[in-house]
Design an enzyme around this catalytic site. Structure first.
Site, mmCIF file in Angstrom:
data_model
loop_
_atom_site.group_PDB
_atom_site.id
_atom_site.type_symbol
_atom_site.label_atom_id
_atom_site.label_comp_id
_atom_site.label_asym_id
_atom_site.label_seq_id
_atom_site.Cartn_x
_atom_site.Cartn_y
_atom_site.Cartn_z
ATOM 1 N N CYS A 160 -17.768 -38.381 7.151
ATOM 2 C CA CYS A 160 -16.250 -38.664 6.610
ATOM 3 C C CYS A 160 -15.926 -40.003 6.211
ATOM 4 C CB CYS A 160 -15.424 -38.119 6.999
ATOM 5 S SG CYS A 160 -15.708 -35.618 7.098
ATOM 6 N N HIS A 163 -8.002 -39.904 5.362
ATOM 7 C CA HIS A 163 -9.129 -39.128 4.947
ATOM 8 C C HIS A 163 -8.157 -37.165 5.120
ATOM 9 C CE1 HIS A 163 -12.300 -36.435 5.398
ATOM 10 N NE2 HIS A 163 -12.787 -36.590 7.050
ATOM 11 N N ASN A 193 -11.524 -31.049 2.658
ATOM 12 C CA ASN A 193 -11.607 -31.800 3.294
ATOM 13 C C ASN A 193 -13.270 -32.871 1.846
ATOM 14 O OD1 ASN A 193 -13.444 -33.979 4.519
ATOM 15 N ND2 ASN A 193 -13.253 -32.528 7.039
#
Ligand code: COA
Length: 324
Positions: free
Chosen positions: A114, A251, A281
């Site tokens: 990520c 993020h 996500n």
């Protein structure tokens, strides 16, 4: 005078199929209420068979070049962050290079889960500032729906598919925080924490193509402390106070973590770009997708200061400060 990497354009791509929390609740034991309260997620986009990291990455990169008014001849390097490449090699970055008709330069994929976009941005900035490249595409493209364990409700509800991209172009600055472009990037990793979030397998292990596994509580704990440190580091490196940042583009993993970082920076809610409610996500794609959305709808203006931060499997984490 110094060389700066200017953010010339951004673009995104989301699969057409949208899956709401209620649809997941019909498949396994979860509820819209649980998912929204714990994560802020309402829905996610899920890729169809034709929607791969290369196809979605190319669409996002095409949009970023169009936004920058740049043609394929301006691209010296393609850096693509993904945990879900189409093939082990050629790099998905090079599939994108071909799809866009880029006939020169070089490219590679990078694996930082990520944090992949922050890592890619940092590498691209280094290439530009050292004169190795003048135009660089940085792409995050992910199809986590293909690596999720759909029988594990604690992870299956958290992720979505998509791609985001930015085009960076070499420019000039004075060397201070008033410059436009990437002002600083800050990367960190701790491999000893690799077992709290990982994909259990890879093409090198044919018995095990791999699914995602996570200790959510531990990841949450590290995210709150490490992201706060990375934010402070970016401000300190540029001699800035927390009130001087115009936007946070974090993020997008969990709304509670995002809001905690917004409060830390003293930002009003509308100054924190949130997409996790609609995208879930999307790992390395989440920051460039959020940037593309906020730049595209006119919220962000030239000259404003944008702070980005991410944490992901590895453990990897980092931050970047950029003036539009
Ligand atoms: N639906 C309903 N219940 C669920 C569920 C779901 N989808 N997933 C887990 N639960 C249950 C658990 O089984 C547990 O039940 P129990 O108390 O009876 O054992 C309960 O909910 C609490 O689970 P827990 O894992 O302790 O929840 P949490 O408050 O820690 O929230 C996360 C879970 C994943 C939302 C949270 O830990 C988180 O966001 N972590 C960070 C994740 C992250 O950012 N990952 C990506 C980094 S890139």
């Amino acid at each position: 005078m110094v060389i700066r990497s200017l953010l010339a354009g951004a673009g995104g791509y989301l699969p057409t199929r949208v899956v709401g929390n209620d649809e997941l609740a019909r498949r396994f034991d979860t509820s819209d209420e649980w998912i929204r309260e714990r994560t802020g997620i309402r829905q996610r986009h899920i890729a169809g068979p034709e929607e791969t990291a290369a196809m979605m990455g190319a669409a996002a990169a095409r949009a970023a070049l169009a936004d920058a008014g740049a043609g394929p001849e301006e691209v010296d390097a393609v850096l693509l962050a993904t945990s879900t490449p189409d093939q082990a090699f050629p790099a998905t970055a090079l599939r994108v290079q071909a799809l866009l008709g880029i006939g020169q330069g070089f490219g590679f994929d990078l694996s930082a889960a990520c944090s992949g976009f922050i890592y890619g941005l940092s590498m691209a900035d280094a290439l530009i500032r050292t004169g190795r490249a003048r135009g660089v595409l940085v792409i995050g493209s992910e199809v986590y729906s293909r690596i999720l364990d759909w029988s594990d409700r604690s992870t299956a509800v958290l992720f979505g598919d998509g791609a985001g991209a930015v085009f960076l172009r070499a420019g000039r600055g004075e060397g201070g925080p008033g410059d436009r472009g990437v002002l600083s990037t800050h990367l960190h990793a701790n491999g000893a924490l690799g077992d709290i979030l990982y994909i259990d397998g890879a093409v090198g292990r044919p018995d095990r193509p791999g699914t995602l596994a996570m200790n959510g509580k531990e990841v949450f704990r590290h995210a709150v402390t490490k992201l706060a440190e990375a934010v402070d580091e970016a401000l300190a490196a540029n001699g800035l106070e927390r009130g001087e940042v115009d936007w946070l583009v974090p993020h997008q993993a969990n709304l509670r973590i995002i809001e905690a970082m917004g409060r830390k920076l003293g930002l009003q809610r509308e100054r924190v770009v949130v997409t996790v409610d609609r995208h879930a996500n999307t790992s390395a794609a989440s920051i460039p997708l959020a940037l593309a959305e906020a730049m595209g709808d006119g919220r962000m203006r030239r000259g404003e200061l944008v702070l980005m931060e991410a944490l992901g499997g590895g453990l990897t984490w980092g931050s970047a400060l950029l003036r539009l």
